[in-house]
Design a protein around this motif. Structure first.
Motif, short mmCIF file in Angstrom:
data_model
loop_
_atom_site.label_atom_id
_atom_site.label_comp_id
_atom_site.label_asym_id
_atom_site.label_seq_id
_atom_site.Cartn_x
_atom_site.Cartn_y
_atom_site.Cartn_z
N ALA A 21 0.83 -1.21 0.00
CA ALA A 21 0.00 0.00 0.00
C ALA A 21 0.86 1.26 0.00
CB ALA A 21 -0.94 0.00 1.20
N VAL A 22 1.98 1.23 0.75
CA VAL A 22 2.89 2.38 0.74
C VAL A 22 3.49 2.56 -0.65
CG1 VAL A 22 5.11 3.21 1.63
CG2 VAL A 22 3.39 2.33 3.19
N TYR A 23 3.84 1.46 -1.30
CA TYR A 23 4.34 1.55 -2.68
C TYR A 23 3.30 2.16 -3.60
CZ TYR A 23 5.91 0.14 -7.30
OH TYR A 23 6.27 0.15 -8.63
N ARG A 24 2.03 1.78 -3.44
CA ARG A 24 0.96 2.32 -4.29
C ARG A 24 0.74 3.81 -4.00
NH1 ARG A 24 0.07 1.97 -8.91
NH2 ARG A 24 0.49 -0.20 -8.66
N VAL A 25 0.92 4.23 -2.75
CA VAL A 25 0.82 5.66 -2.44
C VAL A 25 1.93 6.42 -3.15
CG1 VAL A 25 1.06 7.39 -0.60
CG2 VAL A 25 -0.37 5.39 -0.24
N TYR A 26 3.14 5.86 -3.12
CA TYR A 26 4.28 6.51 -3.76
C TYR A 26 4.16 6.51 -5.27
CZ TYR A 26 9.04 7.20 -5.40
OH TYR A 26 10.14 7.65 -6.07
N ARG A 27 3.72 5.41 -5.84
CA ARG A 27 3.75 5.21 -7.28
C ARG A 27 2.41 5.46 -7.96
NH1 ARG A 27 7.41 2.50 -10.87
NH2 ARG A 27 6.60 3.46 -12.75
N PRO A 29 -0.68 6.17 -10.04
CA PRO A 29 -0.79 7.13 -11.14
C PRO A 29 -1.91 8.16 -10.94
CG PRO A 29 -1.69 5.02 -11.80
CD PRO A 29 -1.09 4.84 -10.45
N SER A 30 -2.89 7.86 -10.13
CA SER A 30 -3.99 8.81 -9.97
C SER A 30 -4.21 9.11 -8.49
CB SER A 30 -5.28 8.25 -10.58
OG SER A 30 -5.78 7.19 -9.81
N VAL A 31 -4.98 10.15 -8.27
CA VAL A 31 -5.31 10.55 -6.90
C VAL A 31 -6.14 9.47 -6.22
CG1 VAL A 31 -6.54 12.26 -5.53
CG2 VAL A 31 -5.18 12.99 -7.47
N LEU A 32 -7.05 8.86 -6.97
CA LEU A 32 -7.90 7.83 -6.37
C LEU A 32 -7.09 6.62 -5.92
CD1 LEU A 32 -11.08 7.94 -8.61
CD2 LEU A 32 -10.78 8.81 -6.31
N ASP A 33 -6.04 6.25 -6.67
CA ASP A 33 -5.16 5.16 -6.23
C ASP A 33 -4.51 5.49 -4.90
OD1 ASP A 33 -5.64 3.52 -8.42
OD2 ASP A 33 -4.03 4.43 -9.59
N ARG A 34 -4.05 6.71 -4.77
CA ARG A 34 -3.39 7.13 -3.53
C ARG A 34 -4.38 7.18 -2.36
NH1 ARG A 34 -0.38 10.17 -7.55
NH2 ARG A 34 1.82 9.60 -7.31
N VAL A 35 -5.58 7.66 -2.62
CA VAL A 35 -6.59 7.74 -1.56
C VAL A 35 -6.96 6.35 -1.07
CG1 VAL A 35 -8.99 8.35 -1.10
CG2 VAL A 35 -7.51 9.96 -2.26
N ILE A 36 -7.17 5.45 -2.00
CA ILE A 36 -7.53 4.08 -1.62
C ILE A 36 -6.37 3.43 -0.86
CG2 ILE A 36 -8.03 1.78 -2.55
CD1 ILE A 36 -9.67 3.23 -4.72
N SER A 37 -5.14 3.70 -1.29
CA SER A 37 -3.98 3.12 -0.60
C SER A 37 -3.85 3.65 0.83
CB SER A 37 -2.70 3.44 -1.38
OG SER A 37 -2.77 2.86 -2.66
N VAL A 38 -4.09 4.92 1.02
CA VAL A 38 -4.04 5.46 2.39
C VAL A 38 -5.14 4.84 3.24
CG1 VAL A 38 -4.37 7.57 3.74
CG2 VAL A 38 -2.88 7.60 1.75
N ASP A 39 -6.31 4.65 2.64
CA ASP A 39 -7.40 4.00 3.36
C ASP A 39 -7.03 2.56 3.72
OD1 ASP A 39 -9.91 4.27 4.52
OD2 ASP A 39 -10.94 3.42 2.78
N VAL A 40 -6.36 1.86 2.81
CA VAL A 40 -5.91 0.49 3.09
C VAL A 40 -4.88 0.49 4.22
CG1 VAL A 40 -4.59 -1.44 2.13
CG2 VAL A 40 -6.46 -0.45 0.83
N ILE A 41 -3.99 1.48 4.23
CA ILE A 41 -2.99 1.56 5.31
C ILE A 41 -3.68 1.76 6.65
CG2 ILE A 41 -1.12 2.97 6.24
CD1 ILE A 41 -0.20 3.40 3.33
#
Length: 161
Positions: A21-27, A29-41
């Motif tokens: 999930a931290v990798y997905r936050v860093y990498r 491609p979109s804001v929604l990917d980062r938001v979902i990754s932070v929610d997963v964390i």
């Protein structure tokens, strides 16, 4: 003994999920990917605490788990709503400005004329006529009898009059 193995396997899998999930936050491609990754964390952190509480037999972190779950959910919903509406695009802000200007300059529709009632008393009948009404409330009585309802789509939130 078996609970120890299950606890450590669970913690290792949650740690691997957190790293992904931290990798997905860093990498992402979109804001929604980062938001979902932070929610997963946030979910993983809560799960680690819940597993620790189950393993050690205490309830010390329960309030933090509940509050972080609520904050994570509300944050994800707020950002998703912001992304879906497109934020404040220039054409949207121009439309919003026109709506606000129309709301500020809103003038009420003229009062409808009230047709004479066939049951209204005539001047020679000896009954009390409408001219004896108090002038400050006669317009309200006429408006009430007419069945007039204001149009709600012309009003704005800030206009409470």
């Amino acid at each position: 003994m078996m609970l120890d193995y299950a606890y450590w396997i669970t913690q290792a899998l949650l740690a691997a999920g957190a790293l992904c999930a931290v990798y997905r936050v860093y990498r992402g491609p979109s804001v929604l990917d980062r938001v979902i990754s932070v929610d997963v964390i946030l979910i993983i952190v809560g799960s680690v605490m819940l597993a620790d509480m189950a393993y050690n037999g205490h309830q010390d972190y329960i309030m933090f788990v509940v509050i972080s779950a609520v904050i994570g959910f509300l944050g994800a919903v707020a950002i998703a709503r912001y992304v879906v509406t497109g934020g404040t695009a220039p054409q949207d802000s121009a439309k919003e400005a026109e709506k606000q200007a129309a709301g500020i300059a809103w003038e009420p529709a003229p009062e409808p004329e009230i047709p004479a009632s066939p049951f209204a008393p005539t001047e020679g009948s000896g009954a009390q006529t409408g001219s004896d009404e108090d002038e400050s409330t006669s317009w309200f009585a006429a408006l009430t009898k007419s069945g007039f309802r204001p149009q709600s789509e012309n009003r704005t939130k800030g206009d409470d009059s």
